[in-house]
Design a protein around this motif. Structure first.
Motif, PDB file in Angstrom:
ATOM      1  N   ASP B  45       0.843  -1.197   0.000  1.00  8.11           N
ATOM      2  CA  ASP B  45       0.000   0.000   0.000  1.00  8.11           C
ATOM      3  C   ASP B  45       0.873   1.239   0.000  1.00  8.11           C
ATOM      4  OD1 ASP B  45      -2.221  -1.538   0.058  1.00  8.11           O
ATOM      5  OD2 ASP B  45      -2.795  -1.103   2.133  1.00  8.11           O
ATOM      6  N   PRO B  47      -0.377   4.683  -0.884  1.00  9.35           N
ATOM      7  CA  PRO B  47      -1.321   5.689  -1.361  1.00  9.35           C
ATOM      8  C   PRO B  47      -0.671   7.065  -1.499  1.00  9.35           C
ATOM      9  CG  PRO B  47      -1.739   5.177   0.937  1.00  9.35           C
ATOM     10  CD  PRO B  47      -0.747   4.168   0.441  1.00  9.35           C
ATOM     11  N   GLY B  48      -1.112   7.803  -2.511  1.00  4.19           N
ATOM     12  CA  GLY B  48      -0.629   9.162  -2.702  1.00  4.19           C
ATOM     13  C   GLY B  48       0.590   9.263  -3.598  1.00  4.19           C
ATOM     14  N   VAL B  49       1.124   8.138  -4.020  1.00  2.00           N
ATOM     15  CA  VAL B  49       2.303   8.161  -4.878  1.00  2.00           C
ATOM     16  C   VAL B  49       1.834   8.120  -6.338  1.00  2.00           C
ATOM     17  CG1 VAL B  49       4.416   6.926  -5.513  1.00  2.00           C
ATOM     18  CG2 VAL B  49       3.686   6.979  -3.138  1.00  2.00           C
ATOM     19  N   GLU B  50       2.421   8.974  -7.164  1.00  2.00           N
ATOM     20  CA  GLU B  50       2.117   8.946  -8.593  1.00  2.00           C
ATOM     21  C   GLU B  50       2.886   7.779  -9.217  1.00  2.00           C
ATOM     22  OE1 GLU B  50       0.112  10.879 -10.449  1.00  2.00           O
ATOM     23  OE2 GLU B  50      -0.525  12.087  -8.727  1.00  2.00           O
ATOM     24  N   PRO B  51       2.313   7.167 -10.266  1.00  2.00           N
ATOM     25  CA  PRO B  51       3.006   6.019 -10.875  1.00  2.00           C
ATOM     26  C   PRO B  51       4.464   6.305 -11.248  1.00  2.00           C
ATOM     27  CG  PRO B  51       0.811   6.255 -11.797  1.00  2.00           C
ATOM     28  CD  PRO B  51       0.995   7.402 -10.857  1.00  2.00           C
ATOM     29  N   ILE B  86       2.096  12.222   6.149  1.00  2.00           N
ATOM     30  CA  ILE B  86       2.403  11.877   4.765  1.00  2.00           C
ATOM     31  C   ILE B  86       3.910  11.847   4.598  1.00  2.00           C
ATOM     32  CG2 ILE B  86       2.185  12.686   2.379  1.00  2.00           C
ATOM     33  CD1 ILE B  86      -0.500  13.955   3.313  1.00  2.00           C
ATOM     34  N   GLY B  87       4.403  10.826   3.946  1.00  2.00           N
ATOM     35  CA  GLY B  87       5.835  10.740   3.718  1.00  2.00           C
ATOM     36  C   GLY B  87       6.135   9.694   2.665  1.00  2.00           C
ATOM     37  N   TYR B  89       7.714   6.256   1.008  1.00  3.58           N
ATOM     38  CA  TYR B  89       7.629   4.852   1.413  1.00  3.58           C
ATOM     39  C   TYR B  89       8.905   4.145   1.017  1.00  3.58           C
ATOM     40  CZ  TYR B  89       2.646   5.858   1.625  1.00  3.58           C
ATOM     41  OH  TYR B  89       1.418   6.392   1.923  1.00  3.58           O
ATOM     42  N   ASN B 110      -4.699   2.219  -7.936  1.00  9.23           N
ATOM     43  CA  ASN B 110      -5.396   2.667  -6.729  1.00  9.23           C
ATOM     44  C   ASN B 110      -4.509   2.671  -5.487  1.00  9.23           C
ATOM     45  OD1 ASN B 110      -7.915   3.209  -7.927  1.00  9.23           O
ATOM     46  ND2 ASN B 110      -8.367   1.025  -7.945  1.00  9.23           N
ATOM     47  N   GLY B 111      -3.276   3.060  -5.654  1.00  6.82           N
ATOM     48  CA  GLY B 111      -2.394   3.187  -4.496  1.00  6.82           C
ATOM     49  C   GLY B 111      -1.770   1.889  -4.038  1.00  6.82           C
ATOM     50  N   VAL B 112      -1.952   0.820  -4.809  1.00  5.49           N
ATOM     51  CA  VAL B 112      -1.366  -0.467  -4.424  1.00  5.49           C
ATOM     52  C   VAL B 112      -0.367  -0.915  -5.493  1.00  5.49           C
ATOM     53  CG1 VAL B 112      -1.815  -2.869  -3.799  1.00  5.49           C
ATOM     54  CG2 VAL B 112      -3.490  -1.108  -3.242  1.00  5.49           C
TER      55      VAL B 112
END
Lengths: 147, 133
Positions: B45, B47-51, B86-87, B89, B110-112
């Motif tokens: 997981d 979340p919030g990271v762009e591809p 937020i940070g 990963y 979807n963030g995964v």
């Protein structure tokens, strides 16, 4: 288990190692991202804009269709169900850390919002809900006349 | 199959070659790991990271997942309350020799982040027929 990466060693402090170990122990029992209090799920952040507030929450692994967002007066509710993980006789599990099951969270908003003034987006696992403050709720500037 | 490196090791990986420590905090993403047929699947997981900000590297047997998160609130917004932080990963796994390292598949939605690690053909169980003499 979520764990933060330790900051680099500070050699000037002889107790830093001990504190670090203590911190690591605490983190075993707490989620570091929640500062330790037991909390509802999902966790939410709020930002304020000019005439709106924005709520964000992380729901990785869900799709737009899996999330149910409702608003009534000043109460915003987020509901959802995570997809069932793989199961079966030929599946061998090594780690199961990701969230599962169903959740419901209701959040009290600082003002009443009408559903027509809500803009909700779901992108990269993050739900962002922007809610406009209704016209009649905005603070109004009052002219002061010189007498 | 895919083993987690201990936290001590993760710290070294976070600052390679004495790279100045970034102010940003890093989190270990939660993962599911399971095996099915000839695949080991890692789902992380982030979340919030762009591809484009996902970085998966394989060096010898160390598989490193990294996700960079663009900082904070958009222009003109101020933080009111914050229950989660937020940070970036980062998480490192050690792969066994049995993984066909040339054919690792990565997919993000979807963030995964989903990584599929196929078992190398040499180590797949082979049926040995027993001849009756």
């Amino acid at each position: 288990m979520l764990q933060t990466v330790f900051p680099p060693l500070n050699n000037s402090d002889p107790f830093s190692n001990m504190r670090r170990a203590q911190g690591a122990m605490n983190r075993l029992f707490d989620d570091p991202r929640t500062s330790g209090q037991p909390t509802a799920y999902p966790l939410v952040n709020f930002q304020a804009g000019q005439d709106s507030i924005v709520m964000t929450t992380e729901l990785p692994g869900l799709t737009e269709e899996d999330i149910d967002l409702t608003v009534k007066d000043t109460m915003l509710s987020i509901r959802g169900t995570y997809p069932e993980p793989r199961s079966g006789d030929d599946v061998v599990w090594h780690r199961r850390e990701r969230p599962r099951g169903t959740f419901l969270r209701s959040v009290e908003l600082p003002f009443r919002v009408s559903p027509d003034h809500i803009d909700a987006r779901f992108r990269n696992g993050v739900l962002t809900v922007e809610m406009q403050r209704p016209e009649d709720d905005k603070p109004r500037r009052i002219q002061i006349k010189a007498s | 199959m895919a083993q987690d490196l201990s936290t001590q090791n993760t710290r070294d990986v976070a600052a390679p070659d004495g790279e100045p420590n970034r102010r940003a905090i890093s989190f270990t993403p939660v993962v599911d790991i399971f095996e099915e047929d000839n695949l080991t699947v890692i789902m992380a997981d982030i979340p919030g990271v762009e591809p484009d900000d996902i970085d998966v590297t394989l060096e010898r047997q160390a598989l490193t997942l990294r996700g960079r998160v663009k900082p904070g609130a958009p222009e003109g917004y101020r933080q009111l309350s914050s229950e989660y932080r937020i940070g970036d990963y980062i998480r490192v796994f050690t792969l066994s020799d049995e993984i066909d390292q040339a054919n690792i598949n990565a997919d993000f939605s979807n963030g995964v982040l989903r990584l599929e690690l196929p078992r190398s053909p040499e180590t797949q169980p082979r049926k040995i027929s027993v001849k009756a003499s």
